[in-house]
Design a protein around this motif. Structure first.
Motif, mmCIF file in Angstrom:
data_model
loop_
_atom_site.group_PDB
_atom_site.id
_atom_site.type_symbol
_atom_site.label_atom_id
_atom_site.label_comp_id
_atom_site.label_asym_id
_atom_site.label_seq_id
_atom_site.Cartn_x
_atom_site.Cartn_y
_atom_site.Cartn_z
ATOM 1 N N LYS A 126 1.023 -1.188 0.026
ATOM 2 C CA LYS A 126 -0.112 -0.107 -0.046
ATOM 3 C C LYS A 126 0.816 1.027 0.008
ATOM 4 C CE LYS A 126 -2.467 0.767 3.764
ATOM 5 N NZ LYS A 126 -3.395 0.962 4.767
ATOM 6 N N ARG A 127 1.886 1.365 0.754
ATOM 7 C CA ARG A 127 2.851 2.132 0.872
ATOM 8 C C ARG A 127 3.579 2.641 -0.504
ATOM 9 N NH1 ARG A 127 6.162 0.490 4.563
ATOM 10 N NH2 ARG A 127 4.735 0.880 6.058
ATOM 11 N N SER A 128 3.948 1.429 -0.947
ATOM 12 C CA SER A 128 4.564 1.451 -2.338
ATOM 13 C C SER A 128 3.721 1.982 -3.376
ATOM 14 C CB SER A 128 5.022 0.261 -3.013
ATOM 15 O OG SER A 128 5.963 -0.120 -1.923
ATOM 16 N N ALA A 129 2.375 1.690 -3.451
ATOM 17 C CA ALA A 129 1.528 2.218 -4.347
ATOM 18 C C ALA A 129 1.154 3.721 -4.189
ATOM 19 C CB ALA A 129 0.254 1.171 -4.255
ATOM 20 N N TRP A 130 1.095 4.213 -3.087
ATOM 21 C CA TRP A 130 0.909 5.557 -2.799
ATOM 22 C C TRP A 130 1.854 6.365 -3.348
ATOM 23 C CZ3 TRP A 130 -3.627 7.737 -2.466
ATOM 24 C CH2 TRP A 130 -4.469 7.361 -1.772
ATOM 25 N N LYS A 131 3.329 5.903 -3.073
ATOM 26 C CA LYS A 131 4.498 6.513 -3.592
ATOM 27 C C LYS A 131 4.506 6.412 -5.026
ATOM 28 C CE LYS A 131 7.728 5.879 0.243
ATOM 29 N NZ LYS A 131 8.839 5.086 0.877
ATOM 30 N N LEU A 172 1.987 6.334 -7.078
ATOM 31 C CA LEU A 172 1.105 7.286 -7.501
ATOM 32 C C LEU A 172 1.244 8.615 -7.434
ATOM 33 C CD1 LEU A 172 -1.929 7.745 -8.676
ATOM 34 C CD2 LEU A 172 -2.594 7.865 -6.122
ATOM 35 N N ALA A 173 2.142 8.820 -6.620
ATOM 36 C CA ALA A 173 2.599 10.426 -6.206
ATOM 37 C C ALA A 173 3.416 10.508 -7.399
ATOM 38 C CB ALA A 173 3.206 10.560 -4.953
ATOM 39 N N GLY A 174 4.354 9.705 -7.656
ATOM 40 C CA GLY A 174 5.345 9.910 -8.756
ATOM 41 C C GLY A 174 4.796 10.056 -9.992
ATOM 42 N N TRP A 175 3.557 9.306 -10.380
ATOM 43 C CA TRP A 175 2.920 9.643 -11.592
ATOM 44 C C TRP A 175 2.341 10.929 -11.740
ATOM 45 C CZ3 TRP A 175 3.172 7.238 -16.133
ATOM 46 C CH2 TRP A 175 3.919 5.949 -16.129
#
Length: 97
Positions: A67-72, A74-77
């Motif tokens: 979940k933490r990796s997915a949010w990171k 998404l923030a990068g995109w």
């Protein structure tokens, strides 16, 4: 049962002539029995329970990491999209292609 109520019951038993060590042993045994019942109702009273709980904790940790990796990601995109939009807006569109 709260500690205060347990202390009152032990005091009453002691005042009634019961031995304090016996009362404490009864309270401890009752606590262990209640804990065993609760674990049995949850399905955690068998020999596999320790392994099951360890696996569940590992699964929960993996979920939190994902979940933490997915949010990171998404923030990068979002940051990349904003930078691309800004570049196009400022006339650097040919560099984005």
């Amino acid at each position: 049962m709260s500690a205060g109520i347990l202390a009152q019951l032990i005091a009453q038993g002691s005042a009634g002539g019961a031995d304090l060590a016996t009362l404490r042993a009864i309270a401890e045994e009752a606590g262990e029995l209640a804990a065993t019942r609760a674990l049995t109702r949850l399905g955690l009273a068998d020999d596999e329970a320790v392994r099951d709980v360890a696996e569940l904790r590992a699964l929960l940790t993996a979920w939190r990491d994902a979940k933490r990796s997915a949010w990171k990601a998404l923030a990068g995109w979002i940051a990349a999209a904003l930078l691309a939009a800004l570049a196009v807006k400022l006339g650097f569109g040919q560099w984005v292609r």
